[in-house]
Design a protein around this motif. Structure first.
Motif, PDB file in Angstrom:
ATOM      1  N   SER A 197      51.723  63.079  23.448  1.00 38.16           N
ATOM      2  CA  SER A 197      52.387  62.719  24.707  1.00 38.16           C
ATOM      3  C   SER A 197      53.123  61.403  24.514  1.00 38.16           C
ATOM      4  O   SER A 197      52.540  60.429  24.030  1.00 38.16           O
ATOM      5  N   ILE A 198      54.407  61.391  24.881  1.00 37.12           N
ATOM      6  CA  ILE A 198      55.234  60.186  24.744  1.00 37.12           C
ATOM      7  C   ILE A 198      55.358  59.564  26.128  1.00 37.12           C
ATOM      8  O   ILE A 198      55.995  60.122  27.019  1.00 37.12           O
ATOM      9  N   LEU A 199      54.744  58.418  26.325  1.00 34.51           N
ATOM     10  CA  LEU A 199      54.636  57.789  27.639  1.00 34.51           C
ATOM     11  C   LEU A 199      55.341  56.436  27.663  1.00 34.51           C
ATOM     12  O   LEU A 199      55.490  55.783  26.619  1.00 34.51           O
ATOM     13  N   VAL A 200      55.779  56.031  28.860  1.00 39.35           N
ATOM     14  CA  VAL A 200      56.330  54.691  29.065  1.00 39.35           C
ATOM     15  C   VAL A 200      55.135  53.780  29.365  1.00 39.35           C
ATOM     16  O   VAL A 200      54.564  53.807  30.453  1.00 39.35           O
ATOM     17  N   SER A 201      54.740  52.982  28.377  1.00 34.97           N
ATOM     18  CA  SER A 201      53.510  52.197  28.503  1.00 34.97           C
ATOM     19  C   SER A 201      53.721  50.844  29.172  1.00 34.97           C
ATOM     20  O   SER A 201      52.768  50.262  29.692  1.00 34.97           O
ATOM     21  N   ALA A 202      54.971  50.326  29.180  1.00 31.41           N
ATOM     22  CA  ALA A 202      55.202  49.007  29.778  1.00 31.41           C
ATOM     23  C   ALA A 202      56.687  48.818  30.041  1.00 31.41           C
ATOM     24  O   ALA A 202      57.542  49.473  29.428  1.00 31.41           O
ATOM     25  N   LEU A 203      56.973  47.912  30.992  1.00 35.40           N
ATOM     26  CA  LEU A 203      58.336  47.473  31.275  1.00 35.40           C
ATOM     27  C   LEU A 203      58.437  46.012  30.846  1.00 35.40           C
ATOM     28  O   LEU A 203      57.715  45.155  31.364  1.00 35.40           O
ATOM     29  N   THR A 204      59.311  45.734  29.894  1.00 35.92           N
ATOM     30  CA  THR A 204      59.422  44.398  29.322  1.00 35.92           C
ATOM     31  C   THR A 204      60.698  43.718  29.813  1.00 35.92           C
ATOM     32  O   THR A 204      61.476  44.292  30.587  1.00 35.92           O
ATOM     33  N   ALA A 205      60.917  42.502  29.331  1.00 36.67           N
ATOM     34  CA  ALA A 205      62.116  41.760  29.704  1.00 36.67           C
ATOM     35  C   ALA A 205      63.371  42.394  29.117  1.00 36.67           C
ATOM     36  O   ALA A 205      64.479  42.185  29.624  1.00 36.67           O
ATOM     37  N   ASN A 206      63.218  43.190  28.059  1.00 35.38           N
ATOM     38  CA  ASN A 206      64.386  43.777  27.388  1.00 35.38           C
ATOM     39  C   ASN A 206      64.585  45.254  27.692  1.00 35.38           C
ATOM     40  O   ASN A 206      65.689  45.765  27.564  1.00 35.38           O
ATOM     41  N   GLY A 207      63.489  45.949  28.040  1.00 33.97           N
ATOM     42  CA  GLY A 207      63.635  47.379  28.272  1.00 33.97           C
ATOM     43  C   GLY A 207      62.301  48.052  28.524  1.00 33.97           C
ATOM     44  O   GLY A 207      61.327  47.423  28.958  1.00 33.97           O
ATOM     45  N   MET A 208      62.227  49.357  28.196  1.00 36.86           N
ATOM     46  CA  MET A 208      61.026  50.158  28.412  1.00 36.86           C
ATOM     47  C   MET A 208      60.336  50.403  27.072  1.00 36.86           C
ATOM     48  O   MET A 208      60.993  50.649  26.056  1.00 36.86           O
ATOM     49  N   LEU A 209      58.995  50.351  27.088  1.00 37.35           N
ATOM     50  CA  LEU A 209      58.210  50.513  25.870  1.00 37.35           C
ATOM     51  C   LEU A 209      57.631  51.919  25.835  1.00 37.35           C
ATOM     52  O   LEU A 209      56.816  52.290  26.686  1.00 37.35           O
ATOM     53  N   LEU A 210      58.083  52.721  24.856  1.00 36.47           N
ATOM     54  CA  LEU A 210      57.570  54.074  24.672  1.00 36.47           C
ATOM     55  C   LEU A 210      56.416  54.043  23.670  1.00 36.47           C
ATOM     56  O   LEU A 210      56.511  53.421  22.612  1.00 36.47           O
ATOM     57  N   LYS A 211      55.307  54.731  24.013  1.00 42.23           N
ATOM     58  CA  LYS A 211      54.112  54.723  23.171  1.00 42.23           C
ATOM     59  C   LYS A 211      53.631  56.151  22.965  1.00 42.23           C
ATOM     60  O   LYS A 211      53.573  56.937  23.908  1.00 42.23           O
ATOM     61  N   PHE A 212      53.275  56.471  21.703  1.00 44.88           N
ATOM     62  CA  PHE A 212      52.790  57.816  21.385  1.00 44.88           C
ATOM     63  C   PHE A 212      51.867  57.736  20.172  1.00 44.88           C
ATOM     64  O   PHE A 212      51.846  56.735  19.442  1.00 44.88           O
TER      65      PHE A 212
END
Length: 314
Positions: free
Chosen positions: A207-222
């Motif tokens: 599962s590829i999830l958006v784990s966090a919203l950072t100052a630069n963009g979205m963090l995808l984690k899998f």
């Protein structure tokens, strides 16, 4: 004094039987590991116990054939209580490691080839792959190539975090994308990479999830699933390289910090700063004439002389 060849022959036979027994014990456990297709912590520990026990018994039996060894044995037995107490006190740490080894091999919190983390309080003692276990210690190979040899008693009294699964190993990978990115498009690219990577197994359950919203963009984690931990390092490296390449082709931006410098503005600012520093130094400079601004007579006049009192006349 003649040489007792019969005694020497008996001693040689005992030592030979001892070494042959040790050889067959090691061969038995080696064949057992081949049949089970993996090395077991339980088998490694008991192989060490049997090898040490057979060697001690064989050497003691061989030396017991000599008269001097019998005399020493008699003396030892006569003072056995004191010697046992001294030996127990001197070898309490070694005995503790042996007992802890029995505990670890029976409970099996980890096994050979598994990735573990050994924590004592808030301190991580070692993290890596379990390579061996003996009567005294556990051998852990870390990711940097160093080998940690940890006493069994320390491992038994610590928290063991088992990071491996008997069938697969999961390692998490993170990649950051710009806020303007089409997330579904990025997910499809990553999933296609996982399905076509030879070292990755069970890609369909990722599962590829958006784990966090950072100052630069979205963090995808899998998670990247592999057969063992050694394949995991190579598989994750290949996946990261292919993500960078495929995102570049799909015009998906991986944000990173940049610094833009205008050379002309930098020169102007540097010149203005230097002029300001020069003006500040001129304002703080002392006058060339130390008496400038003061009356010269203040320094040149003599102090006022007082008149002498007149003498009285008779």
């Amino acid at each position: 004094m003649g040489v007792d060849w019969q005694l020497l022959l008996r001693t040689a036979i005992i030592l030979g039987i001892t070494f042959l027994t040790v050889y067959f014990v090691r061969r038995f456990f080696r064949g057992l590991n081949k049949r089970t297709q993996k090395q077991s912590l339980y088998n490694k520990f008991f192989q060490s116990i049997l090898t040490a026990g057979i060697t001690i018994i064989g050497v003691y039996s061989a030396l017991g054939s000599f008269e001097i060894a019998k005399e020493i044995s008699t003396t030892v037995l006569q003072s056995s209580a004191l010697l046992i107490a001294v030996a127990t006190f001197a070898a309490q740490q070694t005995l503790g490691n042996v007992i802890s080894g029995f505990s670890l091999s029976s409970s099996k919190p980890c096994d050979i080839g598994q990735k573990i983390q050994i924590k004592n309080g808030g301190t991580v003692i070692a993290e890596g792959i379990v390579r061996d276990m003996t009567v005294r210690h556990v051998v852990v190979e870390q990711a940097d190539g160093q080998t940690c040899i940890i006493p069994n008693s320390v491992v038994d009294s610590s928290v063991i975090v088992n990071m491996s699964n008997p069938d697969t190993v999961a390692t998490f990978v993170e990649v950051e994308v710009d806020y303007a990115t089409d997330i579904e498009k990025a997910r499809k690219i990553i999933m296609e990479i996982l399905k076509t990577e030879p070292l990755v197994v069970e890609a369909e359950k990722t599962s590829i999830l958006v784990s966090a919203l950072t100052a630069n963009g979205m963090l995808l984690k899998f998670a990247v699933y592999t057969r063992d931990i050694m394949e995991s390092y190579l598989a994750c490296s290949n996946v990261r390289q292919r993500i960078v390449s495929e995102f570049d082709k799909a015009e998906i931006l991986i944000p990173y910090n940049t610094v833009t410098i205008d050379a002309q503005d930098a020169i102007v600012q540097s010149t203005q700063m230097q002029m300001a520093m020069n003006e500040a130094q001129e304002q703080k400079a002392p006058p060339e004439n130390p008496v400038e601004g003061f009356e010269k007579d203040h320094y040149l006049t003599k102090p006022e002389e007082k008149p002498e009192p007149e003498k009285e006349t008779q």
